[in-house]
Design an enzyme around this catalytic site. Structure first.
Site, mmCIF file in Angstrom:
data_model
loop_
_atom_site.group_PDB
_atom_site.id
_atom_site.type_symbol
_atom_site.label_atom_id
_atom_site.label_comp_id
_atom_site.label_asym_id
_atom_site.label_seq_id
_atom_site.Cartn_x
_atom_site.Cartn_y
_atom_site.Cartn_z
ATOM 1 N N GLU A 178 0.834 -1.212 0.000
ATOM 2 C CA GLU A 178 0.000 0.000 0.000
ATOM 3 C C GLU A 178 0.866 1.259 0.000
ATOM 4 O O GLU A 178 0.502 2.271 -0.607
ATOM 5 C CB GLU A 178 -0.972 -0.002 1.192
ATOM 6 N N HIS A 183 1.683 2.099 -3.477
ATOM 7 C CA HIS A 183 0.611 2.911 -4.077
ATOM 8 C C HIS A 183 0.708 4.364 -3.603
ATOM 9 O O HIS A 183 0.584 5.300 -4.381
ATOM 10 C CB HIS A 183 -0.763 2.365 -3.657
ATOM 11 N N GLU A 239 -0.598 -0.257 -9.958
ATOM 12 C CA GLU A 239 -0.250 -1.552 -9.386
ATOM 13 C C GLU A 239 1.240 -1.855 -9.616
ATOM 14 O O GLU A 239 1.861 -2.563 -8.813
ATOM 15 C CB GLU A 239 -1.137 -2.631 -10.009
#
Lengths: 502, 502
Positions: free
Chosen positions: A267, A270, A296
């Site tokens: 995460e 991201h 991604e």
């Protein structure tokens, strides 16, 4: 000075983006802190704001301004930043305009009901409970494709929502190549019958300590905690509301610290993308990520290519030893690295390893493409699902809860989303290969805990451009080549070839 | 069946209310969890949504529907629920319509800048840094009053935003009566020179334990934690987004557990009101609280009349003893109760005791009324502030940071807000007096930890009605009398007469 047409349109786009930011916070809160009884009201608040976004796009004044600029765009009269702006806003506008408000509402209701039924069906392991509603959602998604219009396949339209510009045909070709490599490669690994000691990953790990460790890891990778935060949720996710408010969540398991570790690194990958977008372009295409596949690529680059790499653990294993000395003081980094990289075909996508993960995606891609194209029927999903798992992974699926019902995506109408996970893997290897060429001694830097050079490279090469380039253009510009699976398969061959002595 | 005019308008009002709910969450998050760097972006998101609300009210279609119903209202043709709806929506609409969008924007910018300068001025103890901007804000608030229109005083207009229907003249009369009682009453108490042992309130209190205790107390008072939550902020507040999402915050001091305790009980008092509104009326006047004064009556009733009462502590002191045995095992409830109710004129409003608190409000009311009426000048505020503190409380104000700069309200343009705090005190005593008449043995119930009968009484008498009645009508209906200070002064005389043996 009176405002230019561009400035006027930009103001309206920013208004939409601020509404979207509010939606972002409502979504985040729904998953993190919302009192349980509020979910129906929250759903209505979210529906109201989403309708507002649709309404703002269809506003007559908005259309008028956009059309003036679209003409300049077609006449090649716009400076580059305005070109990108008009190209992207028009792209979205065109779609919004083609979808009748009634249809948007119907889909949103079907999906909300679908999600609810999916939760029940998974809980009770009863596919039939979900099937009729899923058929309805599939029909609506096919209807959506017809509204938008397509040349080759209705699936193209849905794919385009998540990976703009990619066609089913291109995706099929890429996945076909990858499958040709993966199926025998996985068989070869499985044939070695080699088991790395998985007990190295389990134990008793105080969540408070895990939490502290996750904050240290995230900061070390270059995540700005003054412009973000880490909370806990059942299913980890990243929420980017603006470049100064990009939050991640994770989930602490008491018996396995690596679940939180890996998901946090994912995460944060991201989040680094969102934090690397330029704040001055907030709300405009130049301040927005390229596609889900590129997004991604960032999370998977950090999670897998960096976060499951020996050099990474040469730095972090001693840190982990400090946090959990009872468990790891006697351990060594090589054994830990091996344990982390065990390959084992398994049932559940989100728990699968780096190699077999892509087979889970390929299976879903093949199925959903045919579903949308109408060549298979919802009723037959469990049989098709199970037979593909047998064929590709030699796995027997014991029940639908652990089979075709395991993922939330279809119940939420997210067809065309799954492929971006594997596209991300392919992009990540191709980008990382380039980073290794351009950053001297990357592994040595990692061993010393220096991750900022990589973050800076990603910022310069990818993040800062927003949507200036399409995914295809960006890949070409950064790596000198179109996306292809070569770098990813090479990476797998090299890494797992060594681990498994293939 | 086609929708009625009422149903159509209600749909539009609910849309506005859902936007307001989103604003509520954004505000909550800003104070609780927002990453610090995001504040400028957050400000823009909030401004965008606030402008949307204004826009929705001024929508031509909205006006058309409302005007049809307003005619039915004037012709006495509406059923009661629709009457209340139209009465209240028209009230708000009329104001929104009178304020030019440009003015709304200018005020919002002035206030945002004002808040920023106030923070600086308070930090550096420099009133002159803030004064010019405050003058600007005062001018704009006077302008607002002119836009809306008034008969007697421009202050009436501002008061009406927080306490609909109350005029300056009525407020002045009420506060004049109260002051006549309070000034000599405080002198009498101070003259007794009696000091209850304040060390009973200080010590070392683990915040984690305080947090657990606060959740237990809140639940005991009837706060539904499945429809709310307790977080920590610098300044405690309550945020009601819908009847199933009403959150409170508190602040844990390591050296004084009562700060968190008292503020939690106060905010829970507010939250019980919101949780007592009927969900089926969400977003409509029948699902909305009457006024800030009535809201404050609920928080203060729980914080002071209940939460600083001997019977309350007979139940909770043993609970506190369990949580902090080192501190309280040797203590007794009577001493603790006395310590809690020490009266001592002091500088800071939010830290002042139950009796002198109202003098802080009366001072602010007198000053802001004259400011808005133009009979005093911003430049003279510190002198006026300090001399009133000397006159009413015999207090010397050492500097402006602890004087005229201590409160956030004026910097945020909140003129007319302060009086609702004391109105809340007056209402609370008048309501509580009635509750004691209607609930048998209330104190005995408290001693046994039974607080739900009181919550139920408040729900039935007050919460469930939403805006069915105006504040004045509600007070008459519940207590059989118009609001007056008699019950409050009697309450103070009785309680503090006993404590101080007056």
């Amino acid at each position: 000075m009176p405002k230019t047409t561009f400035e006027k349109l930009k103001e309206k786009v920013l208004e939409i983006e601020h509404i979207s930011s509010a939606i972002g916070l409502l979504d985040w809160d729904t998953n993190v802190y919302m009192p349980p009884k509020s979910s129906a009201f929250r759903g209505q608040t979210l529906a109201t704001l989403s309708a507002l976004v649709h309404e703002k796009f269809l506003d007559k004044n908005f259309e008028k301004l956009l059309m003036v600029l679209k003409k300049d765009f077609d006449d090649n009269k716009l400076p580059e930043d305005q070109r990108v702006f008009v190209r992207e806003i028009y792209r979205t506008f065109k779609k919004e305009k083609k979808l009748p408000s009634e249809f948007v509402k119907e889909l949103s209701q079907a999906v909300s009901e679908g999600h609810h039924l999916w939760v029940e069906a998974r809980k009770t392991n009863d596919f039939n409970l979900f099937a009729p509603q899923l058929s309805k959602i599939v029909d609506l998604k096919r209807q959506q494709a017809r509204y938008i219009g397509y040349a080759a396949s209705p699936y193209d339209v849905l794919l385009d929502d998540f990976e703009p510009g990619l066609t089913s045909e291109q995706a099929s070709a890429i996945f076909y190549e990858l499958k040709k490599f993966l199926v025998p490669f996985i068989q070869k690994i499985v044939g070695k019958n080699k088991n790395f000691d998985q007990s190295l990953l389990s134990g008793k790990f105080d969540p408070t300590k895990q939490k502290e460790l996750m904050h240290i890891v995230a900061a070390k990778l270059g995540y700005d905690l003054e412009a973000g935060r880490i909370d806990e949720t059942a299913h980890p996710f990243m929420s980017g509301m603006n470049p100064y408010d990009t939050r991640v969540t994770t989930h602490y398991l008491e018996d396995n610290f690596y679940f939180a570790f890996g998901s946090t690194v994912h995460e944060v990958g991201h989040a680094l993308y969102e934090q690397g977008l330029l704040p001055e372009h907030f709300g405009t295409p130049l301040g927005t990520s390229v596609s889900l596949g590129i997004h991604e690529s960032q999370s998977r680059l950090w999670e897998n290519l960096v976060g499951k790499r020996l050099a990474f653990w040469k730095y972090f294993f001693p840190v982990v030893q400090e946090y959990f000395p009872e468990k790891y003081n006697k351990g060594n980094v090589d054994d830990f690295y091996q344990a982390l990289n065990q390959v084992q075909p398994s049932l559940i996508r989100i728990k699968s390893d780096e190699v077999t993960y892509n087979m889970h995606i390929i299976i879903r891609f093949e199925i959903e493409k045919e579903l949308i194209e109408g060549s298979i029927d919802v009723r037959d999903l469990p049989i098709i699902w199970n037979s593909k798992h047998k064929e590709y992974l030699n796995i027997d699926v014991p029940n639908d809860a652990q089979g075709v019902l395991q993922d939330v995506h279809w119940s939420s109408g997210l067809f065309g989303y799954f492929p971006t996970y594997t596209l991300g893997n392919l992009y990540s290897a191709q980008f990382f290969q380039q980073a290794k060429k351009e950053i001297v001694n990357l592994d040595e830097l990692f061993e010393k805990g220096q991750f900022l050079p990589l973050r800076e490279w990603l910022r310069k090469a990818i993040h800062q451009h927003g949507k200036l380039y399409t995914a295809a253009e960006l890949c070409q510009k950064v790596t000198g080549e179109a996306l292809n699976s070569k770098y990813y398969t090479q990476y797998l061959e090299e890494k797992f070839g060594q681990l498994y002595k293939l």
